[in-house]
Design a protein around this motif. Structure first.
Motif, PDB file in Angstrom:
ATOM      1  N   LEU A  21       3.322   4.212  63.123  1.00 33.89           N
ATOM      2  CA  LEU A  21       4.437   3.849  64.005  1.00 33.89           C
ATOM      3  C   LEU A  21       5.715   3.636  63.197  1.00 33.89           C
ATOM      4  O   LEU A  21       6.773   4.138  63.565  1.00 33.89           O
ATOM      5  CB  LEU A  21       4.096   2.595  64.813  1.00 33.89           C
ATOM      6  N   LEU A  22       5.610   2.931  62.092  1.00 31.08           N
ATOM      7  CA  LEU A  22       6.782   2.695  61.239  1.00 31.08           C
ATOM      8  C   LEU A  22       7.312   4.012  60.662  1.00 31.08           C
ATOM      9  O   LEU A  22       8.522   4.228  60.611  1.00 31.08           O
ATOM     10  CB  LEU A  22       6.439   1.709  60.118  1.00 31.08           C
ATOM     11  N   TRP A  23       6.421   4.890  60.252  1.00 32.87           N
ATOM     12  CA  TRP A  23       6.810   6.211  59.744  1.00 32.87           C
ATOM     13  C   TRP A  23       7.595   6.978  60.809  1.00 32.87           C
ATOM     14  O   TRP A  23       8.630   7.561  60.533  1.00 32.87           O
ATOM     15  CB  TRP A  23       5.559   6.974  59.311  1.00 32.87           C
ATOM     16  N   ASN A  24       7.072   6.958  62.029  1.00 31.75           N
ATOM     17  CA  ASN A  24       7.734   7.691  63.104  1.00 31.75           C
ATOM     18  C   ASN A  24       9.039   7.028  63.523  1.00 31.75           C
ATOM     19  O   ASN A  24       9.968   7.719  63.950  1.00 31.75           O
ATOM     20  CB  ASN A  24       6.778   7.895  64.280  1.00 31.75           C
ATOM     21  N   LEU A  25       9.133   5.720  63.389  1.00 29.84           N
ATOM     22  CA  LEU A  25      10.420   5.058  63.643  1.00 29.84           C
ATOM     23  C   LEU A  25      11.471   5.528  62.644  1.00 29.84           C
ATOM     24  O   LEU A  25      12.635   5.703  63.005  1.00 29.84           O
ATOM     25  CB  LEU A  25      10.269   3.535  63.591  1.00 29.84           C
ATOM     26  N   MET A  26      11.055   5.761  61.394  1.00 33.87           N
ATOM     27  CA  MET A  26      11.992   6.299  60.404  1.00 33.87           C
ATOM     28  C   MET A  26      12.449   7.698  60.823  1.00 33.87           C
ATOM     29  O   MET A  26      13.619   8.053  60.651  1.00 33.87           O
ATOM     30  CB  MET A  26      11.364   6.325  59.011  1.00 33.87           C
ATOM     31  N   GLY A  27      11.542   8.477  61.387  1.00 35.20           N
ATOM     32  CA  GLY A  27      11.906   9.802  61.886  1.00 35.20           C
ATOM     33  C   GLY A  27      12.897   9.718  63.030  1.00 35.20           C
ATOM     34  O   GLY A  27      13.853  10.494  63.101  1.00 35.20           O
ATOM     35  N   VAL A  28      12.670   8.771  63.941  1.00 38.39           N
ATOM     36  CA  VAL A  28      13.602   8.571  65.058  1.00 38.39           C
ATOM     37  C   VAL A  28      14.983   8.185  64.531  1.00 38.39           C
ATOM     38  O   VAL A  28      16.006   8.692  65.003  1.00 38.39           O
ATOM     39  CB  VAL A  28      13.058   7.510  66.047  1.00 38.39           C
ATOM     40  N   LEU A  29      15.013   7.300  63.548  1.00 41.99           N
ATOM     41  CA  LEU A  29      16.300   6.900  62.961  1.00 41.99           C
ATOM     42  C   LEU A  29      16.993   8.088  62.297  1.00 41.99           C
ATOM     43  O   LEU A  29      18.219   8.230  62.396  1.00 41.99           O
ATOM     44  CB  LEU A  29      16.108   5.760  61.965  1.00 41.99           C
ATOM     45  N   ALA A  30      16.227   8.954  61.634  1.00 42.03           N
ATOM     46  CA  ALA A  30      16.811  10.153  61.022  1.00 42.03           C
ATOM     47  C   ALA A  30      17.389  11.061  62.097  1.00 42.03           C
ATOM     48  O   ALA A  30      18.494  11.596  61.943  1.00 42.03           O
ATOM     49  CB  ALA A  30      15.757  10.891  60.201  1.00 42.03           C
ATOM     50  N   TYR A  31      16.656  11.225  63.189  1.00 43.34           N
ATOM     51  CA  TYR A  31      17.151  12.055  64.292  1.00 43.34           C
ATOM     52  C   TYR A  31      18.435  11.463  64.880  1.00 43.34           C
ATOM     53  O   TYR A  31      19.416  12.176  65.077  1.00 43.34           O
ATOM     54  CB  TYR A  31      16.088  12.201  65.379  1.00 43.34           C
ATOM     55  N   LEU A  32      18.418  10.169  65.172  1.00 45.44           N
ATOM     56  CA  LEU A  32      19.597   9.534  65.767  1.00 45.44           C
ATOM     57  C   LEU A  32      20.792   9.603  64.813  1.00 45.44           C
ATOM     58  O   LEU A  32      21.926   9.816  65.244  1.00 45.44           O
ATOM     59  CB  LEU A  32      19.295   8.082  66.150  1.00 45.44           C
ATOM     60  N   GLY A  33      20.526   9.428  63.520  1.00 55.12           N
ATOM     61  CA  GLY A  33      21.592   9.527  62.536  1.00 55.12           C
ATOM     62  C   GLY A  33      22.209  10.910  62.511  1.00 55.12           C
ATOM     63  O   GLY A  33      23.426  11.061  62.382  1.00 55.12           O
ATOM     64  N   GLN A  34      21.382  11.926  62.660  1.00 55.82           N
ATOM     65  CA  GLN A  34      21.895  13.296  62.678  1.00 55.82           C
ATOM     66  C   GLN A  34      22.574  13.616  64.001  1.00 55.82           C
ATOM     67  O   GLN A  34      23.631  14.231  64.029  1.00 55.82           O
ATOM     68  CB  GLN A  34      20.755  14.279  62.434  1.00 55.82           C
ATOM     69  N   ALA A  35      21.981  13.173  65.100  1.00 52.52           N
ATOM     70  CA  ALA A  35      22.523  13.496  66.427  1.00 52.52           C
ATOM     71  C   ALA A  35      23.847  12.786  66.697  1.00 52.52           C
ATOM     72  O   ALA A  35      24.694  13.310  67.420  1.00 52.52           O
ATOM     73  CB  ALA A  35      21.499  13.141  67.499  1.00 52.52           C
ATOM     74  N   TYR A  36      24.016  11.594  66.142  1.00 51.56           N
ATOM     75  CA  TYR A  36      25.221  10.798  66.408  1.00 51.56           C
ATOM     76  C   TYR A  36      25.984  10.504  65.119  1.00 51.56           C
ATOM     77  O   TYR A  36      26.472   9.402  64.919  1.00 51.56           O
ATOM     78  CB  TYR A  36      24.836   9.498  67.119  1.00 51.56           C
TER      79      TYR A  36
END
Length: 146
Positions: A21-36
């Motif tokens: 879950l923590l690993w995937n949260l890092m992925g979500v943060l990477a996506y949000l950082g790129q998207a916004y």
């Protein structure tokens, strides 16, 4: 038709599920950082990196979103001990393979980002995605997931 009784998972199941879950949260943060990405954030990248990011097709960004949000949802399902974790993690894995395949074969990401960020990290992401699908499969076979 009788419902198979679920078994209590061992401690390591919870540890792996929470780390995933923590690993995937890092992925979500990477996506949000790129998207916004803000102008301030863009200033931290080289011109080559920005050009590569800005030339990424919208469909790859959508695949990235499916990969990270699917991974997050799949890991939440693991923690909730739900069988639907497997198909969601499988969808996430396929999205990872498509995204990284594009990065490896359709771009010069390894040249722009270097070996670690351009090759090793993407391979690690693919491997972790595959392991999470197998982990969910093990949970189903051992009746930890219902």
């Amino acid at each position: 038709m009788s419902e198979q009784k679920t078994k209590k998972p061992p401690l390591w199941f919870w540890i792996v599920s929470i780390l995933a879950l923590l690993w995937n949260l890092m992925g979500v943060l990477a996506y949000l950082g790129q998207a916004y990405m803000t102008d301030e954030m863009k200033s931290e990248y080289s011109q080559e990196q920005l050009s590569l990011m800005e030339s990424t097709p919208a469909w790859i960004t959508a695949v990235f979103a499916i990969a990270v949000w699917g991974g997050l949802l799949g890991c939440i399902a693991l923690i909730l001990r739900k069988k639907w974790a497997k198909p969601v993690l499988l969808l996430s894995f396929f999205a990872i393979v498509i995204q990284m395949g594009y990065s490896f074969f359709m771009t010069n990401a390894s040249e722009v980002y270097g070996a670690v960020q351009g090759i090793i990290t993407p391979i690690l992401v693919i491997l972790i995605g595959a392991v999470l699908v197998q982990f969910a499969n093990i949970g189903i076979k051992r009746t930890w997931l219902r």
